[in-house]
Design a protein around this motif. Structure first.
Motif, short mmCIF file in Angstrom:
data_model
loop_
_atom_site.label_atom_id
_atom_site.label_comp_id
_atom_site.label_asym_id
_atom_site.label_seq_id
_atom_site.Cartn_x
_atom_site.Cartn_y
_atom_site.Cartn_z
N GLN A 299 2.89 -38.15 -17.16
CA GLN A 299 3.26 -37.92 -18.56
C GLN A 299 4.64 -38.52 -18.88
O GLN A 299 4.84 -39.09 -19.95
CB GLN A 299 3.28 -36.41 -18.87
N GLU A 300 5.57 -38.38 -17.95
CA GLU A 300 6.92 -38.91 -18.18
C GLU A 300 6.87 -40.45 -18.25
O GLU A 300 7.52 -41.06 -19.10
CB GLU A 300 7.89 -38.48 -17.07
N LYS A 301 6.08 -41.04 -17.38
CA LYS A 301 5.96 -42.50 -17.37
C LYS A 301 5.33 -42.99 -18.67
O LYS A 301 5.75 -43.99 -19.25
CB LYS A 301 5.12 -42.97 -16.17
N THR B 245 13.32 -37.79 -10.54
CA THR B 245 13.28 -36.47 -9.89
C THR B 245 11.87 -36.08 -9.49
O THR B 245 11.65 -35.56 -8.38
CB THR B 245 13.89 -35.40 -10.81
N TYR B 246 10.89 -36.31 -10.37
CA TYR B 246 9.52 -35.95 -10.02
C TYR B 246 8.99 -36.82 -8.88
O TYR B 246 8.19 -36.36 -8.06
CB TYR B 246 8.59 -35.99 -11.24
N GLY B 247 9.45 -38.05 -8.81
CA GLY B 247 9.10 -38.93 -7.69
C GLY B 247 9.60 -38.33 -6.38
O GLY B 247 8.86 -38.25 -5.38
N ALA C 57 16.04 -28.30 -16.50
CA ALA C 57 16.13 -29.53 -17.30
C ALA C 57 15.05 -29.55 -18.38
O ALA C 57 15.32 -29.88 -19.54
CB ALA C 57 16.00 -30.75 -16.39
N GLU C 58 13.83 -29.17 -18.01
CA GLU C 58 12.73 -29.15 -18.97
C GLU C 58 13.00 -28.13 -20.08
O GLU C 58 12.72 -28.38 -21.25
CB GLU C 58 11.39 -28.83 -18.28
N LYS C 59 13.55 -26.99 -19.69
CA LYS C 59 13.89 -25.96 -20.69
C LYS C 59 14.92 -26.50 -21.69
O LYS C 59 14.81 -26.29 -22.90
CB LYS C 59 14.46 -24.72 -19.99
N TYR D 51 15.43 -40.14 -15.77
CA TYR D 51 15.95 -39.07 -14.90
C TYR D 51 14.79 -38.21 -14.39
O TYR D 51 14.73 -37.86 -13.21
CB TYR D 51 16.96 -38.21 -15.67
N GLU D 52 13.85 -37.91 -15.30
CA GLU D 52 12.70 -37.10 -14.93
C GLU D 52 11.79 -37.85 -13.95
O GLU D 52 11.30 -37.28 -12.98
CB GLU D 52 11.90 -36.71 -16.18
N ILE D 53 11.57 -39.13 -14.22
CA ILE D 53 10.72 -39.94 -13.34
C ILE D 53 11.31 -39.98 -11.93
O ILE D 53 10.60 -39.79 -10.94
CB ILE D 53 10.53 -41.37 -13.92
N ALA E 109 5.34 -34.90 -30.04
CA ALA E 109 4.25 -34.88 -29.04
C ALA E 109 4.81 -34.59 -27.65
O ALA E 109 4.22 -33.84 -26.87
CB ALA E 109 3.53 -36.23 -29.05
N HIS E 110 5.99 -35.16 -27.37
CA HIS E 110 6.56 -34.92 -26.04
C HIS E 110 7.12 -33.50 -25.92
O HIS E 110 7.21 -32.97 -24.80
CB HIS E 110 7.62 -35.96 -25.68
N LEU E 111 7.46 -32.89 -27.03
CA LEU E 111 7.87 -31.48 -27.00
C LEU E 111 6.69 -30.62 -26.53
O LEU E 111 6.84 -29.79 -25.62
CB LEU E 111 8.35 -31.02 -28.39
N GLU F 280 4.16 -31.61 -24.85
CA GLU F 280 3.90 -31.97 -23.47
C GLU F 280 4.90 -31.27 -22.54
O GLU F 280 4.53 -30.77 -21.47
CB GLU F 280 4.05 -33.49 -23.33
N THR F 281 6.15 -31.23 -22.96
CA THR F 281 7.20 -30.63 -22.14
C THR F 281 6.96 -29.12 -21.98
O THR F 281 7.14 -28.57 -20.89
CB THR F 281 8.58 -30.89 -22.77
N GLU F 282 6.52 -28.48 -23.05
CA GLU F 282 6.17 -27.05 -22.95
C GLU F 282 5.03 -26.85 -21.94
O GLU F 282 5.03 -25.90 -21.16
CB GLU F 282 5.79 -26.50 -24.33
N GLY F 283 4.08 -27.79 -21.96
CA GLY F 283 2.98 -27.76 -20.99
C GLY F 283 3.47 -27.99 -19.57
O GLY F 283 2.97 -27.38 -18.62
N GLN F 284 4.49 -28.85 -19.43
CA GLN F 284 5.04 -29.12 -18.09
C GLN F 284 5.68 -27.87 -17.50
O GLN F 284 5.57 -27.62 -16.30
CB GLN F 284 6.07 -30.26 -18.19
N ILE F 285 6.33 -27.09 -18.37
CA ILE F 285 6.94 -25.84 -17.89
C ILE F 285 5.84 -24.91 -17.39
O ILE F 285 5.99 -24.26 -16.35
CB ILE F 285 7.79 -25.19 -19.01
FE FE Z 1 9.51 -33.43 -18.69
#
Ligand code: FE
Ligand code: FE
Ligand code: FE
Length: 166
Positions: free
Chosen positions: A141-143, A115-117, A20-22, A111-113, A46-48, A50-55
């Protein structure tokens, strides 16, 4: 993949989220380009990052926990991204499109919140304490992104969209 144990379930959910992050790293640049409001475009960019960092965080998690990710496709993220694409096609650039892009992006964040929960709760049960901390980092970060999008919408975009003539 056969899912039997709670650990299998954790790996399944994690693999789905990794995909999903990809998918999101491909969608966010398009959303930034298609946004009219500069602050919104910045938020997507900015969230892009962050998302790369999440991966990278997920890569670290997998390493630390000795997990092998499965080749999963997140159908939900595919659908959410598709809805975003439709907005870009059907709504001209401007405040109404921006309001709809925010709605689409917030569906992704929720959706991310969710799933990560779940992943955090499973990691806790499975005593994967390193994973819990890393997942919490991403969840925060998602929140924060969700709240930032609400702020941008309420500060000006919704008003502009309301006044926008067809
Ligand atoms: Fe994410
Ligand atoms: Fe999924
Ligand atoms: Fe996100």
């Amino acid at each position: 993949m056969t899912i039997k144990t709670l650990h299998d379930a954790f790996v399944h959910e994690l693999s789905d989220m990794y995909n999903a992050e990809k998918q999101l790293t491909k969608a966010l640049p398009k959303m930034a380009k298609s946004a009219n409001d500069a602050e919104l475009a910045d938020a997507f960019r900015a969230h892009l990052t962050e998302t790369e960092g999440q991966i990278e965080i997920l890569d670290r998690l997998v390493d630390i926990c000795g997990i092998e990710l499965k080749d999963e496709k997140c159908d939900a993220m595919e659908g959410l991204v598709k809805e975003g694409d439709e907005i870009m096609k059907e709504v001209n650039k401007g405040p109404v499109r921006d309001a709809m892009l925010i709605a689409a992006a917030q569906k992704v964040e929720h959706y991310e919140i969710a799933t990560y929960g779940t992943l955090m709760a499973l990691a806790q049960k499975l005593s994967l304490s390193d994973a819990v901390g890393l997942l919490e980092q991403i969840l925060d970060q998602e929140k924060a992104t969700d709240e930032k999008l609400t702020d941008i919408a309420e500060r000006n975009i919704n008003d502009e969209a309301m006044e926008h003539a067809a």
